[in-house]
Design a protein around this motif. Structure first.
Motif, mmCIF file in Angstrom:
data_model
loop_
_atom_site.group_PDB
_atom_site.id
_atom_site.type_symbol
_atom_site.label_atom_id
_atom_site.label_comp_id
_atom_site.label_asym_id
_atom_site.label_seq_id
_atom_site.Cartn_x
_atom_site.Cartn_y
_atom_site.Cartn_z
ATOM 1 N N ILE A 132 32.137 46.263 42.150
ATOM 2 C CA ILE A 132 32.375 45.119 41.277
ATOM 3 C C ILE A 132 32.524 45.580 39.825
ATOM 4 N N THR A 178 35.962 46.992 39.033
ATOM 5 C CA THR A 178 37.089 46.160 39.470
ATOM 6 C C THR A 178 38.342 46.394 38.629
ATOM 7 N N GLU A 179 38.178 46.464 37.315
ATOM 8 C CA GLU A 179 39.340 46.634 36.440
ATOM 9 C C GLU A 179 40.076 47.937 36.737
ATOM 10 N N LEU A 206 41.846 47.696 40.212
ATOM 11 C CA LEU A 206 43.052 46.858 40.179
ATOM 12 C C LEU A 206 44.182 47.553 39.424
ATOM 13 N N ASP A 219 43.011 42.000 44.840
ATOM 14 C CA ASP A 219 42.712 41.161 43.687
ATOM 15 C C ASP A 219 41.198 41.064 43.581
ATOM 16 N N GLU A 220 40.714 40.347 42.603
ATOM 17 C CA GLU A 220 39.265 40.264 42.396
ATOM 18 C C GLU A 220 38.564 39.695 43.632
ATOM 19 N N LYS A 221 39.191 38.724 44.287
ATOM 20 C CA LYS A 221 38.589 38.105 45.473
ATOM 21 C C LYS A 221 38.458 39.121 46.608
ATOM 22 N N LEU A 279 35.709 41.573 45.821
ATOM 23 C CA LEU A 279 34.425 40.903 46.067
ATOM 24 C C LEU A 279 34.127 40.873 47.565
#
Length: 418
Positions: free
Chosen positions: A37, A40-41, A44, A69-71, A74
């Motif tokens: 988490i 994440t940046e 991506l 993607d972020e989802k 996660l």
């Protein structure tokens, strides 16, 4: 590091694997999920580069399979955390008995050692495989496809931060830096360094591993998944299941590729099917399903004429081969001839036909009145999965924690001699 150096590094941690405590592994898993988490940046950004490089080389459906993607990140972290709640698969006494000599013989689960995974453009495999390997006290060597390499590399960097934060060696999780065919061949032939090889990808990759591997290899077969609509089926249920199995994510191995329909209902059911999968989806701005029809189905609805090869193809796309069959027996016969033994389903209200289908279809997962899309480690309550095994020796179906352990016999005595 070269591929050989990475394999040596992974093998060097074998002596400590069985000594890893459940508490330490769970601590590391939690920190690995947190690191995913936190990074994440970076993940991506790497994924965006992979997608840009892959455009024009793989289909849009496969691009979706590659994209994060972020989802989705996660979801990957949640999959890791779910393993924390599961029992440690290592050190379990699988059986125990006393011999005539008074020895206590125990069959005890143990880690394999080094598990290698060769996979294609699915970056979530990176986190799933690493987490499953750690929870089952195995070191892992991951070899990503070139389309997903930058993403996989970013994910491994994040996961290794979790290991370091838990005072565990980084080389419990390893990513091969060479995405050429040479590195895959080196892994397949790394006798003494790799204890188990698991390929995840298309037929070409799987067949190459099965045919060329000198190390133990699990056959994770392609998914030519069938759904048979029996003459007693509820149409509303059948349509919901078929649309879900075909269109919810057509690029995955548990998506439906072949539809078999009883001749008793074909004239009524097939027009409704076309209206649902083709006409309605067009009107809603969705991608329609291309129906590739056998001669009998083509006499009832419009579509593309099916060739024989269509019933032996994992399309991984919005394409569905459709065949009209006489009854459940012919459906079973067709599946026996064309199935890859992954996941197959019957839609029926006839309990006798359901029983015949379940007993006769020799696949890793056989469904009654449910979508084949459930063949998944998470959906089966296994946390996540290392792959779907379509063979029968050692492991079959979604490979969770228990399937990533072997066993040894531990014999306790008090001075017996033979």
């Amino acid at each position: 590091m070269t591929t050989h150096e990475i394999l040596l590094s992974a093998a060097s941690v074998r002596p400590m694997l069985s000594l890893l405590t459940e508490a330490k592994k769970n601590e590391a898993l939690a920190k690995m999920a947190d690191s995913l988490i936190a990074d994440t940046e970076d993940i991506l950004a790497a994924n965006e580069k992979d997608i840009e490089n892959a455009k024009g080389h793989i289909s849009d459906v496969m691009i979706d399979r590659l994209a994060l993607d972020e989802k989705r990140i996660l979801g990957m972290a949640d999959g890791i955390r779910a393993l924390i709640e599961l029992d440690d698969p290592v050190g379990r006494i699988l059986s125990e008995h006393k011999t005539r000599a008074g020895l206590t013989v125990r069959k005890v689960s143990v880690p394999f050692g080094v598990i290698a995974v060769i996979y294609e453009s699915r970056p979530n495999v990176t986190s799933d495989a690493a987490a499953l390997a750690l929870k089952s006290s195995n070191a892992c060597v991951l070899r990503s496809g070139k389309e997903a390499f930058l993403t996989s590399n970013a994910i491994v960097k994040a996961l290794r931060k979790g290991l370091v934060a838990s005072d565990l060696p980084e080389n419990l999780i390893n990513l091969i830096q060479d995405t050429s065919r040479a590195s895959a061949n080196e892994i397949m032939t790394a006798t003494g360094l790799v204890d188990l090889l698991i390929p995840r990808g298309g037929a070409g990759l799987i067949n190459s591993c099965v045919e060329n591997a000198k190390v133990p290899c699990i056959q994770t077969g392609t998914g030519i998944c069938h759904i048979y609509v029996d003459d007693s089926a509820r149409f509303d249920m059948a349509l919901d299941i078929i649309e879900n199995a075909k269109t919810s994510r057509p690029s995955v191995c548990n998506a439906e590729e072949v539809l078999l329909v009883s001749e008793k209902i074909a004239k009524e059911f097939l027009p409704i099917l076309k209206a649902r999968l083709v006409d309605k989806r067009i009107s809603e701005g969705k991608i329609p399903v291309e129906l590739r029809l056998c001669e009998r189905a083509a006499d009832i609805i419009e579509g593309t004429s099916a060739s024989e090869v269509d019933f032996d193809t994992e399309f991984l796309d919005y394409i569905l081969a459709v065949k009209v069959v006489r009854n459940v027996d012919e459906a079973i016969s067709h599946i026996s001839e064309h199935s890859t033994k992954h996941s197959d389903a019957i839609i029926t209200e006839n309990s006798q036909n359901a029983d015949i289908f379940v007993k006769s279809v020799d696949s890793a997962a056989v469904y009654v009145n449910a979508s084949t899309r459930f063949t998944d480690g998470g959906e089966f309550g296994l946390g996540c999965e290392m792959g779907i095994s379509t063979q029968k020796l050692h492991a079959r179906g979604p490979m969770g924690l228990a399937e990533l352990t072997a066993y040894k016999y531990v014999i306790l005595g008090n001075g017996q001699i033979r």
